[in-house]
Design an enzyme around this catalytic site. Sequence first.
Site, PDB file in Angstrom:
ATOM      1  CE  LYS A  13      51.261 100.248 -36.190  1.00  0.00           C
ATOM      2  NZ  LYS A  13      52.253 100.426 -36.861  1.00  0.00           N
ATOM      3  NE  ARG A  89      55.894 103.283 -31.677  1.00  0.00           N
ATOM      4  CZ  ARG A  89      56.541 102.413 -31.528  1.00  0.00           C
ATOM      5  NH1 ARG A  89      57.568 101.981 -32.184  1.00  0.00           N
ATOM      6  NH2 ARG A  89      56.229 101.080 -30.999  1.00  0.00           N
ATOM      7  NE  ARG A 128      58.198  89.016 -38.803  1.00  0.00           N
ATOM      8  CZ  ARG A 128      58.008  90.266 -38.355  1.00  0.00           C
ATOM      9  NH1 ARG A 128      57.361  90.908 -38.917  1.00  0.00           N
ATOM     10  NH2 ARG A 128      59.092  90.766 -37.610  1.00  0.00           N
ATOM     11  NE  ARG A 162      63.273  90.598 -37.651  1.00  0.00           N
ATOM     12  CZ  ARG A 162      62.477  91.817 -37.839  1.00  0.00           C
ATOM     13  NH1 ARG A 162      62.004  92.024 -38.771  1.00  0.00           N
ATOM     14  NH2 ARG A 162      62.180  92.325 -36.740  1.00  0.00           N
ATOM     15  NE  ARG A 173      59.339  94.189 -31.318  1.00  0.00           N
ATOM     16  CZ  ARG A 173      59.561  93.357 -32.353  1.00  0.00           C
ATOM     17  NH1 ARG A 173      60.816  93.044 -32.611  1.00  0.00           N
ATOM     18  NH2 ARG A 173      58.871  92.596 -32.876  1.00  0.00           N
TER      19      ARG A 173
END
Length: 226
Positions: A13, A89, A128, A162, A173
């Site tokens: 996004k 949100r 990532r 991470r 999440r």
Amino acid sequence: MNIILLGAPGSGKGTQAALLSEKFNLQHISTGELCRKEVSKGTTLGSKLADIMKAGQLIPDILIIDILKQHLLESSKSNKGFIFDGFPRTISQAKDLDNMLADLKLTVEHVIQINVDKNYIVSRLSSRTSCAQCGHVYNDKTNPTLVSGVCDKCGSKEFIHRQDDNEEIILKRLDVYSTLTAPLIPYYQGMGKLHQIDGNTDVETVSNRIENLLNADKVSPKSASV
Ligand SMILES: [Zn+2]
């Protein structure tokens, strides 16, 4: 033209918002960034925000709306449209936002939801890494280093994965996200503003899909494809 971009963490996004803001000359508004800016300005509001963030608490909606309103008032001279990235949100945020915009005689024309499969997000996020030396972010799948295991920017061979990018945390999440945002879909659908975009592909294709949709809408502003 004013736009809201909806999409789960890892849906791309933020990247799409940045591309759209360039293509359509829109102001990219990230509430997280606005809050950090306010803190760095050292205003009364800023120090209040800093305390909340230091305590690890969520910033109350009313404060975010205030910050947004102030920002829109200050930047209204520029006459650019805007893209909201990461806000609203929740349904109550969406309603507060609509009321605040109505006060300013503004309205959101398009709400674009980028739909990405959970598995795709997990594989994207869990691959990532960032350089331990300079912090540059890579993705083993979509954006790898030129030479395997060596940072393009600084040549370091140390990388950090991470902690919050592991599968379990990502899935949690995503669940939180879809629970919170689910009511936004019928809300914006009912207004004829919602556009759903398939985001299970590369950045450029998704960007072109959004661009086509917005261009088509310029020709016939009444049509709201869902
Ligand atoms: Zn580096």
